[in-house]
Design a protein around this motif. Structure first.
Motif, short mmCIF file in Angstrom:
data_model
loop_
_atom_site.label_atom_id
_atom_site.label_comp_id
_atom_site.label_asym_id
_atom_site.label_seq_id
_atom_site.Cartn_x
_atom_site.Cartn_y
_atom_site.Cartn_z
N ALA A 116 -5.41 -48.99 -28.64
CA ALA A 116 -6.10 -50.58 -28.45
C ALA A 116 -6.90 -50.61 -29.55
CB ALA A 116 -6.89 -50.50 -27.22
N GLN A 117 -7.55 -49.85 -30.38
CA GLN A 117 -8.28 -50.44 -31.67
C GLN A 117 -7.20 -51.05 -32.86
OE1 GLN A 117 -9.97 -46.40 -32.06
NE2 GLN A 117 -11.97 -47.36 -32.02
N ALA A 118 -5.94 -50.81 -32.77
CA ALA A 118 -5.19 -51.24 -33.74
C ALA A 118 -4.99 -52.67 -33.74
CB ALA A 118 -4.10 -50.46 -33.67
N PRO A 119 -4.67 -53.34 -32.65
CA PRO A 119 -4.59 -54.81 -32.62
C PRO A 119 -6.08 -55.59 -32.91
CG PRO A 119 -4.20 -54.01 -30.26
CD PRO A 119 -4.39 -52.85 -31.15
N TYR A 162 -20.28 -54.54 -28.81
CA TYR A 162 -19.66 -55.66 -27.86
C TYR A 162 -18.64 -54.79 -26.68
CZ TYR A 162 -20.46 -59.37 -30.96
OH TYR A 162 -20.87 -60.32 -31.99
N LEU A 163 -17.97 -53.97 -26.90
CA LEU A 163 -17.23 -53.10 -25.98
C LEU A 163 -17.52 -51.52 -26.03
CD1 LEU A 163 -14.00 -54.85 -26.79
CD2 LEU A 163 -15.53 -55.38 -24.80
N PRO A 164 -18.70 -50.90 -26.13
CA PRO A 164 -18.95 -49.65 -26.06
C PRO A 164 -18.40 -48.97 -25.14
CG PRO A 164 -20.98 -50.79 -25.13
CD PRO A 164 -20.16 -51.85 -25.66
N GLY A 165 -17.73 -47.83 -25.51
CA GLY A 165 -17.21 -46.89 -24.60
C GLY A 165 -15.64 -47.08 -24.19
N TYR A 166 -15.19 -48.19 -24.76
CA TYR A 166 -13.80 -48.70 -24.38
C TYR A 166 -12.98 -47.67 -24.95
CZ TYR A 166 -14.27 -53.29 -21.78
OH TYR A 166 -14.83 -54.38 -21.03
N TYR A 167 -13.11 -47.19 -25.94
CA TYR A 167 -11.99 -46.44 -26.71
C TYR A 167 -12.30 -45.04 -26.70
CZ TYR A 167 -11.62 -51.44 -28.09
OH TYR A 167 -11.51 -52.71 -27.99
N GLU A 224 -13.43 -44.26 -19.27
CA GLU A 224 -14.27 -44.98 -18.13
C GLU A 224 -15.02 -46.03 -18.28
OE1 GLU A 224 -16.04 -40.30 -17.04
OE2 GLU A 224 -17.05 -41.26 -18.72
N ALA A 225 -15.19 -46.59 -19.24
CA ALA A 225 -16.05 -47.85 -19.49
C ALA A 225 -15.27 -48.87 -18.97
CB ALA A 225 -16.66 -48.01 -20.84
N ILE A 226 -13.93 -48.83 -19.32
CA ILE A 226 -12.81 -50.01 -19.14
C ILE A 226 -12.78 -49.73 -17.34
CG2 ILE A 226 -10.73 -48.48 -19.60
CD1 ILE A 226 -11.27 -52.39 -20.31
N GLN A 227 -12.46 -48.87 -17.00
CA GLN A 227 -12.23 -48.42 -15.72
C GLN A 227 -13.59 -49.19 -14.76
OE1 GLN A 227 -10.72 -44.72 -14.19
NE2 GLN A 227 -10.78 -44.13 -16.25
N LEU A 228 -14.72 -48.96 -15.39
CA LEU A 228 -16.02 -49.69 -14.81
C LEU A 228 -15.89 -51.06 -15.02
CD1 LEU A 228 -18.45 -48.25 -13.36
CD2 LEU A 228 -19.61 -48.45 -15.67
N ASP A 229 -15.68 -51.64 -16.04
CA ASP A 229 -15.49 -52.88 -16.27
C ASP A 229 -14.42 -53.68 -15.32
OD1 ASP A 229 -17.73 -53.13 -17.86
OD2 ASP A 229 -16.71 -53.81 -19.56
N GLY A 230 -13.50 -52.78 -15.00
CA GLY A 230 -12.37 -53.41 -14.13
C GLY A 230 -12.86 -53.58 -12.64
N PHE A 275 -8.65 -56.63 -21.75
CA PHE A 275 -9.99 -56.38 -22.16
C PHE A 275 -9.91 -55.44 -23.54
CE2 PHE A 275 -13.22 -57.37 -18.58
CZ PHE A 275 -12.30 -58.43 -18.23
N MET A 276 -9.32 -54.58 -23.38
CA MET A 276 -9.24 -53.66 -24.64
C MET A 276 -8.83 -54.24 -26.05
SD MET A 276 -8.29 -49.68 -23.06
CE MET A 276 -9.01 -48.76 -24.40
N CYS A 277 -7.80 -55.15 -25.85
CA CYS A 277 -7.35 -55.87 -27.02
C CYS A 277 -7.96 -57.25 -27.02
CB CYS A 277 -6.05 -55.84 -26.99
SG CYS A 277 -4.98 -54.47 -26.78
N ALA A 278 -8.99 -57.54 -26.29
CA ALA A 278 -9.74 -58.71 -26.26
C ALA A 278 -8.72 -59.90 -26.19
CB ALA A 278 -10.60 -58.94 -27.47
N PHE A 279 -7.70 -59.73 -25.46
CA PHE A 279 -6.41 -60.72 -25.24
C PHE A 279 -5.86 -61.18 -26.33
CE2 PHE A 279 -9.47 -61.56 -21.65
CZ PHE A 279 -8.54 -61.80 -20.52
N SER A 280 -5.96 -60.38 -27.58
CA SER A 280 -5.08 -60.45 -28.49
C SER A 280 -3.64 -60.44 -28.45
CB SER A 280 -5.76 -59.58 -29.81
OG SER A 280 -5.33 -58.44 -29.47
N ARG A 281 -3.08 -59.82 -27.54
CA ARG A 281 -1.69 -59.42 -27.18
C ARG A 281 -1.24 -60.16 -26.00
NH1 ARG A 281 0.34 -54.52 -29.60
NH2 ARG A 281 1.60 -54.06 -27.74
#
Length: 484
Positions: free
Chosen positions: A196-199, A224-229, A234-240, A273-279
């Motif tokens: 998800a860092q690529a986009p 901005y998005l610590p722990g997402y990658y 775990e961070a993205i699951q928590l934000d979910g 969230f991980m791609c910040a809606f870019s896709r």
């Protein structure tokens, strides 16, 4: 559908297939691959050049259409450019004394000619680059970990294959993307690379040179998005779970529907969230969302997600079409275009009353629940910074860190001189310029001179009549844009 693996990122079945080789292989245009020819893999037919839209897309779902974007009159755009140039010249003072005005101008949309520079200032990437002079070049010169290089190479052609910057396999866009992602794996070897860092890096590269894009990526990943990658996600699951809890307040109907069908947030919000809606969004909407996101922080990402969920699932009438989990997932994969249209979406996001305090309050509640049900988090992420002002407050920059090279001087009738003091150096340069112009009026211009006022060293001259051409070389951070 993407799935979470124990590794470091989102992987689908397709991503495990190798297109093979090193960067040298990527420049070989004579070889066919599993998904067809190189041009087909990158979404570009070799039957002839297609015209690109104003964002650089030559096709695909994110190509510009009149319905998805707002057109700004040229005179309004020029006024906004002048205001932004003035802000960038005294960025620390504007952020300290007139942050609300900066926020409002980000909500209105950053002028395209200044977006890359503004993003770098908002994110703190400019300060980070100045404080780590030469660091990117050092990382860029290192070979990198083969474990990550192979995965990065396989992902390059998947990033915006319909954009002219990334359409050519092994072109300068893909090469710069490789450099940025490789540098990050060396900068944070404990995290490595996540798909998800690529986009995220690709969007930054569309607006700035590779070195600036690298520091922008660092700031997004760490502030901005610590722990997402990180491994385990775990961070993205928590934000979910935070998104799901906030939805109960924003749209009880949508919340009850998702709860009834046991639709876990991780199934529909991960890529958002991980791609910040870019896709996900039309490109005009992506840029407006990023303008606000880099200014105000992750609450913008939460707001966009809540708006889309409310629009798609927020009434009993809308729920008639999705009576089960599968139908609901299909509906969320195909958001109706009218809800993603720039004017509508931005207006709804600005109006939605979800604040940093709401997110942090829910974050603490979900963190307690996580510890009760799953134990401690394995990945200890740094605290999240809610936007540009929080980042600048946490790490106050020096005046030298924020100085533009070369300094852009603007005497604008649009802004009062009492707003922000331009500084002693800018005043001195401006006075010298006026004296030079006054002295030149007394002397006749030399005959046969093509340009009486040559551009200063370090600035690219305006080429008004030069035809646009595709660049075969990447920009370096020493090269500066011509803004007006």
């Amino acid at each position: 559908m993407a799935r979470i693996e124990q590794g470091n990122g989102l992987h689908s079945a397709e991503s495990s297939r190798s297109l093979g080789g090193t960067m040298e292989n990527l420049t070989d245009d004579g070889e066919d691959h599993l998904f067809g020819s190189n041009s087909e893999v990158n979404g570009y037919a070799s039957s002839g050049d297609k015209p690109a839209d104003k964002y650089g897309f030559i096709g695909g779902a994110q190509q510009h259409t009149g319905e998805s974007a707002e057109d700004i009159p040229p005179e309004v755009l020029r006024q906004r450019e002048a205001k932004w140039l003035e802000m960038l010249n005294s960025w620390d003072k504007w952020m300290a004394k007139k942050h609300k005005k900066v926020k409002l101008r980000c909500q209105k949309g950053i002028p395209p000619s200044l977006r890359g520079r503004a993003w770098l200032y908002l994110s703190g990437g400019k300060v980070k680059r100045e404080q780590n002079h030469g660091k990117f070049q050092e990382l860029d010169s290192q070979p990198g970990d083969p474990k990550w290089l192979d995965v990065i190479e396989r992902d390059l052609h998947r990033q915006f294959p319909f954009h002219e910057m990334f359409v050519a396999r092994g072109g300068h866009g893909q090469q710069d993307l490789f450099r940025v992602l490789k540098a990050y794996t060396l900068y944070r070897p404990e995290e490595g690379y996540c798909q998800a860092q690529a986009p995220i890096a690709a969007v930054l590269l569309m607006h700035m040179p590779a070195e600036d894009a690298f520091w922008g990526l660092v700031q997004i990943c760490e502030k901005y998005l610590p722990g997402y990658y990180s491994a385990g996600l775990e961070a993205i699951q928590l934000d979910g779970e935070i998104l799901y809890a906030l939805l109960r307040q924003v749209s009880p109907v949508a919340h009850r529907h998702l709860k009834k069908h046991k639709l876990e947030p991780i199934l529909y919000m991960t890529e958002w969230f991980m791609c910040a809606f870019s896709r996900t969004l039309p490109w005009a909407s992506v840029l407006r969302v990023w303008d606000m996101f880099l200014c105000e922080g992750v609450k913008i990402i939460f707001r966009v997600g809540l708006v889309l969920l409310r629009c798609m699932l927020g009434s009993q009438e809308k729920l008639k079409a999705c009576q089960g989990l599968y139908e609901t997932m299909e509906l969320l994969r195909a958001i109706q275009p009218r809800y993603m249209q720039e004017g509508f979406l931005v207006g709804e996001v600005i109006e939605l009353a979800v604040s940093e305090r709401d997110i942090e309050k829910e974050h603490l509640a979900q963190l307690r629940h996580w510890k009760e049900t799953r134990g401690d988090l394995h990945c200890k992420s740094p605290p999240r910074m809610h936007g540009a002002k929080a980042i600048m407050t946490a790490e106050p920059p020096s005046r030298q860190d924020l100085r533009q090279k070369p300094t852009i001087i603007v005497e604008s009738p649009l802004a009062s001189t009492s707003d922000v003091d331009g500084g002693r150096e800018e005043t001195k340069v401006w006075k010298n310029t006026k004296e030079e112009q006054k002295s030149k009026k007394t002397a006749p211009p030399p005959q046969g001179t093509a340009n009486q006022y040559p551009a200063p060293s370090g600035l690219s001259p305006l080429l008004k009549d030069a035809p646009l051409q595709r660049s075969n070389e990447s920009l370096s951070s020493a090269e500066h844009d011509t803004y007006l």
